[in-house]
Design a protein around this motif. Structure first.
Motif, PDB file in Angstrom:
ATOM      1  N   PRO A   8       8.337 -22.736  31.973  1.00 62.46           N
ATOM      2  CA  PRO A   8       9.597 -22.282  31.478  1.00 62.46           C
ATOM      3  C   PRO A   8      10.383 -22.636  31.510  1.00 62.46           C
ATOM      4  N   GLY A   9      11.378 -23.058  30.736  1.00 62.61           N
ATOM      5  CA  GLY A   9      12.467 -23.627  30.495  1.00 62.61           C
ATOM      6  C   GLY A   9      12.564 -25.033  30.063  1.00 62.61           C
ATOM      7  N   GLY A  10      11.470 -26.049  30.195  1.00 62.81           N
ATOM      8  CA  GLY A  10      11.357 -27.164  30.122  1.00 62.81           C
ATOM      9  C   GLY A  10      12.595 -27.846  31.381  1.00 62.81           C
ATOM     10  N   GLY A  11      12.750 -29.727  30.548  1.00 65.06           N
ATOM     11  CA  GLY A  11      14.159 -30.302  31.001  1.00 65.06           C
ATOM     12  C   GLY A  11      13.794 -30.296  32.676  1.00 65.06           C
ATOM     13  N   VAL A  12      12.595 -30.632  32.934  1.00 60.50           N
ATOM     14  CA  VAL A  12      12.506 -31.513  34.397  1.00 60.50           C
ATOM     15  C   VAL A  12      11.833 -32.787  34.525  1.00 60.50           C
ATOM     16  N   GLN A  13      12.239 -33.848  35.253  1.00 61.53           N
ATOM     17  CA  GLN A  13      12.372 -34.875  35.423  1.00 61.53           C
ATOM     18  C   GLN A  13      11.737 -35.163  37.079  1.00 61.53           C
ATOM     19  N   VAL A  14      10.868 -36.646  37.053  1.00 60.52           N
ATOM     20  CA  VAL A  14      10.749 -37.101  38.665  1.00 60.52           C
ATOM     21  C   VAL A  14      10.821 -37.980  39.000  1.00 60.52           C
ATOM     22  N   ARG A  15      11.509 -38.021  40.073  1.00 60.65           N
ATOM     23  CA  ARG A  15      12.175 -39.754  40.880  1.00 60.65           C
ATOM     24  C   ARG A  15      12.012 -39.500  41.896  1.00 60.65           C
ATOM     25  N   VAL A  16      11.129 -41.014  42.517  1.00 61.57           N
ATOM     26  CA  VAL A  16      10.833 -41.382  43.625  1.00 61.57           C
ATOM     27  C   VAL A  16      12.009 -41.111  44.470  1.00 61.57           C
ATOM     28  N   SER A  22      17.785 -25.388  29.364  1.00 57.43           N
ATOM     29  CA  SER A  22      18.066 -25.823  30.871  1.00 57.43           C
ATOM     30  C   SER A  22      19.060 -26.854  31.376  1.00 57.43           C
ATOM     31  N   GLU A  23      19.010 -26.378  32.103  1.00 60.52           N
ATOM     32  CA  GLU A  23      20.029 -27.693  32.634  1.00 60.52           C
ATOM     33  C   GLU A  23      18.967 -29.013  32.884  1.00 60.52           C
ATOM     34  N   LEU A  24      19.116 -30.144  33.031  1.00 59.57           N
ATOM     35  CA  LEU A  24      17.885 -30.554  34.169  1.00 59.57           C
ATOM     36  C   LEU A  24      17.497 -30.754  35.299  1.00 59.57           C
ATOM     37  N   LEU A  25      16.625 -30.840  35.076  1.00 60.07           N
ATOM     38  CA  LEU A  25      16.005 -30.475  37.153  1.00 60.07           C
ATOM     39  C   LEU A  25      15.164 -31.747  36.975  1.00 60.07           C
ATOM     40  N   THR A  26      15.787 -32.178  38.171  1.00 59.43           N
ATOM     41  CA  THR A  26      15.144 -33.332  38.792  1.00 59.43           C
ATOM     42  C   THR A  26      14.702 -33.499  40.273  1.00 59.43           C
ATOM     43  N   LEU A  27      13.111 -33.600  40.200  1.00 61.70           N
ATOM     44  CA  LEU A  27      12.125 -33.249  41.168  1.00 61.70           C
ATOM     45  C   LEU A  27      12.010 -34.977  41.977  1.00 61.70           C
ATOM     46  N   HIS A  28      11.932 -34.662  43.319  1.00 63.62           N
ATOM     47  CA  HIS A  28      11.980 -35.867  44.124  1.00 63.62           C
ATOM     48  C   HIS A  28      10.565 -35.925  44.691  1.00 63.62           C
ATOM     49  N   ALA A  29      10.085 -36.787  44.180  1.00 59.28           N
ATOM     50  CA  ALA A  29       8.795 -37.267  45.344  1.00 59.28           C
ATOM     51  C   ALA A  29       8.462 -36.907  45.847  1.00 59.28           C
ATOM     52  N   GLU A  59       3.912 -44.835  33.484  1.00 60.85           N
ATOM     53  CA  GLU A  59       5.057 -44.585  33.304  1.00 60.85           C
ATOM     54  C   GLU A  59       6.412 -44.665  33.605  1.00 60.85           C
ATOM     55  N   SER A  60       7.501 -44.637  32.962  1.00 60.03           N
ATOM     56  CA  SER A  60       8.262 -45.378  33.351  1.00 60.03           C
ATOM     57  C   SER A  60       9.590 -44.029  34.781  1.00 60.03           C
ATOM     58  N   ILE A  61       9.670 -44.061  35.770  1.00 59.47           N
ATOM     59  CA  ILE A  61      10.545 -43.583  36.623  1.00 59.47           C
ATOM     60  C   ILE A  61      12.330 -43.483  35.781  1.00 59.47           C
ATOM     61  N   PRO A  62      13.145 -42.563  35.723  1.00 60.03           N
ATOM     62  CA  PRO A  62      12.626 -41.249  35.676  1.00 60.03           C
ATOM     63  C   PRO A  62      11.348 -40.294  34.943  1.00 60.03           C
ATOM     64  N   VAL A  63      10.525 -39.576  35.215  1.00 62.23           N
ATOM     65  CA  VAL A  63       9.596 -39.249  34.212  1.00 62.23           C
ATOM     66  C   VAL A  63       9.794 -37.971  33.531  1.00 62.23           C
ATOM     67  N   PRO A  64       9.367 -38.003  32.425  1.00 65.32           N
ATOM     68  CA  PRO A  64       9.660 -36.416  32.032  1.00 65.32           C
ATOM     69  C   PRO A  64       8.975 -36.154  31.943  1.00 65.32           C
ATOM     70  N   LEU A  65       8.970 -34.205  32.180  1.00 63.82           N
ATOM     71  CA  LEU A  65       7.393 -34.178  32.347  1.00 63.82           C
ATOM     72  C   LEU A  65       7.289 -33.129  31.155  1.00 63.82           C
ATOM     73  N   ARG A  66       5.945 -33.168  30.496  1.00 64.50           N
ATOM     74  CA  ARG A  66       5.320 -32.789  29.270  1.00 64.50           C
ATOM     75  C   ARG A  66       4.954 -31.543  29.595  1.00 64.50           C
ATOM     76  N   LEU A  67       4.035 -30.624  30.431  1.00 63.60           N
ATOM     77  CA  LEU A  67       3.401 -29.866  30.411  1.00 63.60           C
ATOM     78  C   LEU A  67       2.547 -29.566  31.553  1.00 63.60           C
ATOM     79  N   ILE A  68       2.387 -28.757  32.034  1.00 66.21           N
ATOM     80  CA  ILE A  68       1.166 -28.566  33.122  1.00 66.21           C
ATOM     81  C   ILE A  68       0.092 -27.583  32.232  1.00 66.21           C
ATOM     82  N   GLU A  69      -0.732 -28.221  33.046  1.00 65.10           N
ATOM     83  CA  GLU A  69      -2.538 -27.584  33.151  1.00 65.10           C
ATOM     84  C   GLU A  69      -3.258 -27.647  34.042  1.00 65.10           C
TER      85      GLU A  69
END
Lengths: 167, 167
Positions: free
Chosen positions: A159-167, A2-9, A67-77
């Protein structure tokens, strides 16, 4: 891929976090005096939901590396059998990433929040979340979750992976 | 009027505090790795004892004003229906004064401990204790005690009075 998805916190507020759990903070609560004037209590800030027939509260300290921003997400639980509190033991910022309880959420359903110190969170039972993300420093949290028999941790790939988080 | 009794506060250690409750700390515990290497867990540090038929855990933040040494004791209290955790939300020192569960203790039975930061305490059910004593600064604690019907706080004068604490 998937294309990289950026979540803004977004700032962590009780209203915005309500679908996922409780924000544990003093702000916006009216304290009651106690201890002959030497203290005040901000009462009943989170719902601990662990006391099924076999469950009881478990108290731990969790140490998280920053961790350093942007934070690549690893998984969810998620914890299907109980709620889980994280309260930082110093006013350090941290990131919270959550998704609705139920089926594994699509990556577009994830939401990110930033706690700017002095706030904790309580994930309600079954709410999907990323492992805790410390930001500026090694951060210790007191945690309150469920102790007891049964499998209380489901992990899933995003699902699809490729998610990172920015503040 | 009794002669003034001075209690000298000893360092808070798990061994010394064991008759009264748990010390919540990382020191002396072996952590388990978690969160894909980004965290470690110091597990199961205190026994939350609140889940009688009607009780459940209550999460509060208590803000304590600092007191000056020597600290004159005001009274003692106990919670007959549940344990009570105090964990500071910053590494501030504080004083803990305790006495054995059961009859109101004689003033010579009281013991004082000083926590030098990064430690919390869990009073076991029924253990007599003085209200929390912050020392250097306004100190916020997360507390975990019992919510539910019934009278869960007994207060008593210290027999003879006239007790102060030094570090």
């Amino acid at each position: 891929m998937s294309e990289l998805l950026t979540l803004h916190a977004n700032p962590l507020t009780r209203e915005a976090f309500a679908p996922y759990g409780d924000v544990i903070e003093m702000q916006g609560h009216e304290p009651a005096p106690m201890n002959q004037g030497w203290g005040e209590r901000y009462a009943d800030l989170a719902r601990v939901d662990v006391a099924d027939a076999d469950g009881e509260p478990r108290i731990c300290i969790v140490r998280s590396l920053p961790e350093s921003i942007p934070v690549p997400l690893r998984l969810i639980e998620r914890h299907p059998l109980g709620s889980q509190i994280f309260m930082p033991l110093a006013p350090q910022p941290f990131l919270v990433v959550v998704g609705p309880a139920g089926e594994v959420p699509a990556r577009e359903q994830l939401e990110a929040f930033v706690s700017t110190g002095g706030q904790g969170v309580n994930y309600h039972k079954g709410v999907w979340h990323h492992p805790m993300i410390a930001l500026d420093a090694v951060t210790d949290f007191i945690t309150i979750d469920r102790k007891g028999p049964g499998d209380n941790c489901d992990e899933a790939d995003i699902p699809g992976g490729g998610v990172q988080v920015r503040v």
